[in-house]
Structure formats: structure tokens, C-alpha cells
Design an enzyme around this catalytic site. Sequence first.
Site, short mmCIF file in Angstrom:
data_model
loop_
_atom_site.label_atom_id
_atom_site.label_comp_id
_atom_site.label_asym_id
_atom_site.label_seq_id
_atom_site.Cartn_x
_atom_site.Cartn_y
_atom_site.Cartn_z
N GLY A 13 35.18 47.15 42.61
CA GLY A 13 35.23 47.10 41.14
C GLY A 13 33.93 47.58 40.52
O GLY A 13 33.42 46.98 39.58
N ASN A 90 34.08 41.82 44.09
CA ASN A 90 34.01 41.67 42.63
C ASN A 90 35.27 42.14 41.90
O ASN A 90 35.56 41.64 40.80
CB ASN A 90 32.78 42.46 42.13
CG ASN A 90 32.81 42.66 40.63
OD1 ASN A 90 32.54 41.74 39.86
ND2 ASN A 90 33.15 43.86 40.18
N TYR A 155 45.33 33.79 36.56
CA TYR A 155 43.95 34.22 36.83
C TYR A 155 43.13 33.07 37.40
O TYR A 155 42.45 33.21 38.43
CB TYR A 155 43.33 34.72 35.52
CG TYR A 155 41.85 35.03 35.59
CD1 TYR A 155 41.41 36.17 36.25
CD2 TYR A 155 40.91 34.20 34.98
CE1 TYR A 155 40.05 36.47 36.31
CE2 TYR A 155 39.56 34.50 35.03
CZ TYR A 155 39.14 35.64 35.70
OH TYR A 155 37.80 35.94 35.77
N ALA A 157 44.09 30.35 38.78
CA ALA A 157 44.56 29.96 40.13
C ALA A 157 43.93 30.87 41.19
O ALA A 157 43.47 30.41 42.24
CB ALA A 157 46.08 30.02 40.19
N LYS A 159 41.11 32.52 40.95
CA LYS A 159 39.65 32.31 41.01
C LYS A 159 39.31 30.98 41.67
O LYS A 159 38.27 30.83 42.31
CB LYS A 159 39.05 32.41 39.61
CG LYS A 159 39.12 33.81 39.01
CD LYS A 159 38.35 34.81 39.86
CE LYS A 159 38.28 36.19 39.27
NZ LYS A 159 37.55 37.15 40.10
N ILE A 188 30.57 37.22 30.18
CA ILE A 188 29.63 38.33 30.46
C ILE A 188 30.07 39.55 29.64
O ILE A 188 31.27 39.88 29.61
CB ILE A 188 29.63 38.69 31.97
CG1 ILE A 188 29.57 37.44 32.85
CG2 ILE A 188 28.49 39.66 32.28
CD1 ILE A 188 28.40 36.54 32.63
#
Length: 250
Positions: A13, A90, A155, A157, A159, A188
Site C-alpha cells: 500500500g 500496511n 473494517y 473486525a 483490524k 492520519i
Amino acid sequence: MELIRDKVVIVTGAAAGIGAGVARLFAENGAHVFLVDLDGVPVKEIAATLRAQGSSAFGFEADARSRDAMAKVVEDAISRFGRIDVLINNAGVYPRQPFLEMTEEQWDTMQDINLKSVFHCTKLVLPHMVQRRAGAIVNISSVTFFTGLKHLTHYIASKAAIIGFTRALAREVGEHNVRVNCITPGAIETEGERKLIPSKEEADKAMELQSLKRRITPLDLARVCLFLSTELSDAMTGQTLNVDGGWIMY
Ligand SMILES: NC(=O)c1ccc[n+]([C@@H]2O[C@H](COP(=O)([O-])OP(=O)(O)OC[C@H]3O[C@@H](n4cnc5c(N)ncnc54)[C@H](O)[C@@H]3O)[C@@H](O)[C@H]2O)c1
């Protein structure tokens, strides 16, 4: 930083956001960086720019979910340098979707991109690290594991699974002197975040939750990745570091 000089590093990524920031910081500090992204044009451009500035960088258009595509990147790194020192897992996406409207396909796609990519990349790289009894893996999770956030069940779940994966693998490969750590970024400032939170007002509101009243940048994340990739963190494995400007404290 001398500690990362000549290390061979794969970043997934890497065409945008955090991944591009990590690749840039590592390359500028003397690492040999393999930048991987679905988006082939920008990732190759970033690598070319880094090379023009005297760094060692190689851009690859590849889907981190694909074992075959990632195997080519790993083979290239091994044939050029004979080793891989660092893997930064990433690559990830975070489109919002209310759970009640979520399809099985959307759920599966999320797990594939955010989690199966970690499985494939780690499986391909780890044997080389185990063989040399050296290596550091850094997985990018998310602060939303701690906070929760609506419309991101699929998402979060994925992570959360990355944190569990980090801990279990760290226990398994510690005896081979391979370290596995995890970062949970807060809000970020990246291209991906701008899609999730398009309005400046909303982004400023998120910043108000932080102790530090400034936006956290890919460079901030990259510095912590650098720490977890070098001897500076040699006694750390299985850990989750929160990089969020002092939002969540635990
Ligand atoms: N930005 C944030 O606020 C934030 C917060 C917490 C966690 N994260 C995590 O950090 C990571 C990077 O996020 P970002 O904000 O830099 O995102 P971004 O969208 O700015 O960049 C992500 C990059 O990953 C690439 N990518 C997506 N799927 C891929 C795949 N299957 N194979 C290869 N490349 C792929 C994209 O093309 C893109 O270039 C993600 O895992 C994300 O979940 C970001």
C-alpha cells in the site's frame, strides 16, 4: 538513521498515505525499499523519484491479496539482496457501510484486502527471516479497534484480527528471533482518510479528541514504523503501539 541503512524492506500500500510516507522515510535513510501497490502508476513514480534522489527503491504494481503477485515481489527482493529484513503490512481500505445494508461480498472483500493480504505477505516473507534468525514485521491496525466507529464493522473486525494475529505470531516466531509488532494509527492525514472524512470541520472535530492539537501525518506514523523495524525496539514483540496524538490512552 544508520540503523535502517542497507536493510531490505517491503511496504504494501505504498502509493499513497501512510505506506508512501513509510517508504519515503526508510528509503531516505538508506534502506532498500520495495514499494507495492494495486495502483501501479503512482507507486512506480514514487520509486523513480526516490531513485532520482539517490535512494534505493523499487516500485511494483501488485495486489497484496494475491499470493502469486506478492511471490514475485519477494523473489525479486531475494534475488537482488538475498534477504528481507522488514515487512510493513500496511495495505488496507476503509469504506463505510452500515451493517444492516452490508452484503456478504462486502464483508468478504474487506477481510481479503485487510487481512488475507497480511496472511499471504507474512507467509511469503517469514521463511527467509526464520532462516536468517532476523527480521521485523510491522502490521498496521487501527485505533478504531479501541474506539469503535459506526458503519465500519467489517473494517474494525479485520483490524482487530490483525492485533490478535500479531500477538499469536510473535509468540510463535520469537524463538527464531523474528519480531512482530503492530501500530494502531488514529486519524492520519491521508488520501484514504479524506475519503472517509471529506469535510475539514469533521476532521478538525476528530482532532479535538486528541491531546496534541495538530493533525497526525504519515511521517509521524513512519517514524514509529522505523522504531519498530530497527534494533531500537529489539526487546519488543507482540506489542500494539497507539499513534494517535494522545487520543486513546491505555
Ligand atoms: N489514515 C488513517 O486515518 C488511518 C487510521 C487507522 C488505520 N489506517 C490504516 O493504515 C493503512 C493505510 O491507510 P491510508 O490512510 O494511508 O490509506 P490510503 O488510501 O491513503 O492508501 C492506501 C494505499 O493502499 C493501496 N491498496 C489498497 N488495497 C491494496 C491491495 N489489495 N494491494 C496493494 N495495495 C493496496 C491503495 O491503492 C493506496 O495506495 C490502512 O491499513 C488503514 O486501514 C489509516
